[in-house]
Design a protein around this motif. Structure first.
Motif, PDB file in Angstrom:
ATOM      1  N   PHE A  64       0.720  -1.213  -0.094  1.00 22.10           N
ATOM      2  CA  PHE A  64       0.049  -0.087  -0.126  1.00 22.10           C
ATOM      3  C   PHE A  64       0.770   1.353  -0.071  1.00 22.10           C
ATOM      4  CE2 PHE A  64      -2.404  -3.362   1.987  1.00 22.10           C
ATOM      5  CZ  PHE A  64      -3.741  -3.051   1.437  1.00 22.10           C
ATOM      6  N   ASP A  65       0.472   2.299  -0.591  1.00 24.68           N
ATOM      7  CA  ASP A  65       1.177   3.463  -0.600  1.00 24.68           C
ATOM      8  C   ASP A  65       1.116   4.229   1.005  1.00 24.68           C
ATOM      9  OD1 ASP A  65       1.481   3.887  -3.258  1.00 24.68           O
ATOM     10  OD2 ASP A  65      -0.607   4.616  -3.770  1.00 24.68           O
TER      11      ASP A  65
ATOM     12  N   ARG B 264       0.970  -1.046  -5.942  1.00 19.98           N
ATOM     13  CA  ARG B 264       0.824  -0.212  -5.010  1.00 19.98           C
ATOM     14  C   ARG B 264      -0.596   0.593  -5.290  1.00 19.98           C
ATOM     15  NH1 ARG B 264       6.542   1.251  -3.136  1.00 19.98           N
ATOM     16  NH2 ARG B 264       6.896  -0.540  -1.412  1.00 19.98           N
TER      17      ARG B 264
ATOM     18  N   SER C 232      -4.116   0.497  -3.138  1.00 18.36           N
ATOM     19  CA  SER C 232      -4.353   1.632  -2.343  1.00 18.36           C
ATOM     20  C   SER C 232      -5.867   2.193  -2.843  1.00 18.36           C
ATOM     21  CB  SER C 232      -3.305   2.602  -2.445  1.00 18.36           C
ATOM     22  OG  SER C 232      -2.058   2.205  -2.101  1.00 18.36           O
TER      23      SER C 232
ATOM     24  N   GLY D 176      -8.345  -0.583   0.180  1.00 14.75           N
ATOM     25  CA  GLY D 176      -8.275   0.251   1.448  1.00 14.75           C
ATOM     26  C   GLY D 176      -9.251  -0.069   2.465  1.00 14.75           C
TER      27      GLY D 176
END
Length: 512
Positions: free
Chosen positions: A199-200, A417, A421, A425
């Motif tokens: 994930f970012d 990513r 993201s 999320g």
């Protein structure tokens, strides 16, 4: 060059966090090879743990209360038998850590200084050095490992594949400096940590994408409950990567969540700021998604005492020009912990013979759909000891000679990513999950640099698409209601790919 002379047929432990180090120490005097891509204690989430380790040691507490809190937080998906067993071994786990040199904070009367965190009904969190628990535990364990003659550390070496023969583990494909070699071993303990690096916004080391999960599922092991990713609600909102964590213990000491207008927006929710993490993370996310900002306000609860109680967090904030005694701390949710992982039994055995998994890469059933704060370090120690005992009782030699393979490309997380993201999320939706599967499947099949990260990401997306209801860390806006009878799910690589292909053939994706 990777030098493996004299190391073949030893027990291999992959990962240098708390779980891996405890397992190596508990296996002594049996010879062990500890494999880590960085130095001991580096690039692991264990060292960054601020909150502490949960143990029902207070006079007003007991394992039954701890279990009740754990089951409540797990949102119906905990394995109650597994959870009861792990939590009942808390006192012994603390004693083991002390034996290896860990010095827990104590009150003036000599008893453990216990703190409270969200969703705990009692003060049962032990710390070391205030908010430096993970770092201090890792420091003590690292010293113990360095002085243990039965442990050989291969640092700067990355494990990339499990080698199998006749359906059993037979070795580990290792890489370093563009070269590859195979360590022949019939016993592997996977302790590779989580997958937040997909994930970012994450509080995990950026390179942690679930390599151990990719290795295990490619070799034939089943994965469990991959959809359950815990987003910590209070990461320090900055541009750095990974994001610094503002421990839940700050809220446990009375800090409040406020929006840009200074309003506490969680007062209508049971337990307010001390609600389970998934509840708090969604509330924070919704304020930010609506164009607002969120802050953690410790001015009234801690004020000038903040620096003494949380010296590490004080330093993090100061580096960004924030004084928690005078300023609200800007925060945002970030990927923090993975409740799913390699499916294991109560001794850490996976469904692949001769492979054990412990720590965050494993799914024991303790955490269910949502981890109760600070249960993870306890689980790591308890399961490391159990796995070590089980491995020691089943000593065997590798049966096959495996030639050295060609080196694999370095993993490419940047390609994965954006999809993770956007679609996997804090809040998810079926259309987004299907788009994620459509984007990730070709990356997995390409066998290129993004293949391993994409495989872990695809597994999360497939599990999430299949669970058409909301439960703990998995929340779907198209299925917001809780599942009546949530079930733990297991899938192999064949099943994951089969479901991904079937989703990819649906009409809305064929015409997209």
């Amino acid at each position: 060059m990777i030098r493996l002379e004299g190391l073949h047929d030893r027990i291999a432990i992959i990962g240098g966090g708390i779980a891996g180090l405890v397992a190596a120490l508990e296996l002594a005097p049996q010879p062990v090879v500890l494999i880590t891509r960085a130095g001991l204690g580096q690039e692991c989430s264990s060292a960054w743990a601020q909150g502490g380790i949960a143990a029902a040691l207070g006079a007003d507490d007991d394992p039954a209360r701890h279990l009740a809190d754990t089951l409540r937080a797990g949102d119906g998906l905990c394995d109650a038998t597994v959870a009861s067993g792990i939590l009942s071994e808390a006192a012994e786990a603390i004693a083991v850590l002390e034996r290896y040199g860990v010095r827990f904070d104590r009150a003036q009367d000599g008893t453990f200084a216990l703190a409270r965190e969200a969703a705990h009904s009692r003060r049962r969190i032990l710390h070391v050095g205030g908010d430096r628990t993970g770092a201090e535990i890792m420091s003590a364990l690292t010293r113990a490992v360095q002085h243990c003659p039965s442990i050989t550390c291969l640092t700067g070496v990355e494990a990339r594949r499990l080698v199998t023969a006749d359906g059993c583990v037979a070795g580990v494909h290792l890489q370093a400096m563009g070269q590859a070699a195979v360590l022949r071993t019939a016993q592997v303990i996977m302790a590779t940590g989580g997958c937040g690096g997909l994930f970012d916004a994450s509080t995990n080391p950026s390179g942690n994408f679930g390599q151990g999960l990719a290795m295990a599922v490619r070799a034939g092991a089943a994965l469990r409950d991959m959809e359950f990713v815990q987003f910590h609600p209070t990461a320090l909102a900055t541009d750095q990567a990974p994001l610094a964590l503002i421990s839940e213990a700050v809220r446990g000491e009375g800090a409040a969540l406020i929006d840009q207008k200074g309003k506490r927006f969680m007062l209508h929710i049971a337990n307010a700021e001390l609600a389970p993490r998934d509840v708090v993370a969604r509330a924070v996310h919704q304020v930010i998604a609506g164009g607002g900002r969120v802050f953690l306000d410790a001015r009234a609860s801690l004020g000038a005492g903040f620096a003494k109680r949380f010296p590490g967090i004080q330093a993090l904030c100061a580096a960004h020009g924030i004084d928690p005694a005078r300023d609200p701390i800007p925060i945002r949710p970030a990927a923090h912990y993975h409740m799913g992982g390699i499916a294991v039994n109560q001794t850490g055995q996976s469904t692949l013979p001769r492979l054990w998994a412990i720590g965050e890469c494993a799914a024991t059933g303790l955490h269910g759909a949502n981890r109760l704060a600070s249960n993870s370090l306890l689980e790591a120690v308890v399961m490391a000891r159990r796995a070590a005992s089980d491995v020691a009782a089943s000593t065997m030699r590798a049966r096959a000679f495996v030639p050295n393979p060609a080196a694999l490309p370095d993993p490419d997380l940047a390609t994965v990513r954006p999809t993770m993201s956007q679609h996997l999320g804090v809040i998810r939706h079926g259309a987004g999950l299907r788009n994620a599967i459509s984007n990730l499947l070709p990356l997995v099949q390409s066998c290129g640099p993004a293949s391993d990260p994409a495989l872990v990401a695809l597994a999360i997306a497939v599990f999430a698409e299949q669970r058409r209801g909301s439960c703990g860390g998995h929340y779907r806006s198209d299925f917001p209601e809780p599942e009546i009878s949530p079930r733990s799910n297991l899938m192999t690589l064949t099943e994951i790919l089969s479901h991904a292909h079937s989703v990819n053939q649906e009409p809305q994706l064929r015409t997209a």
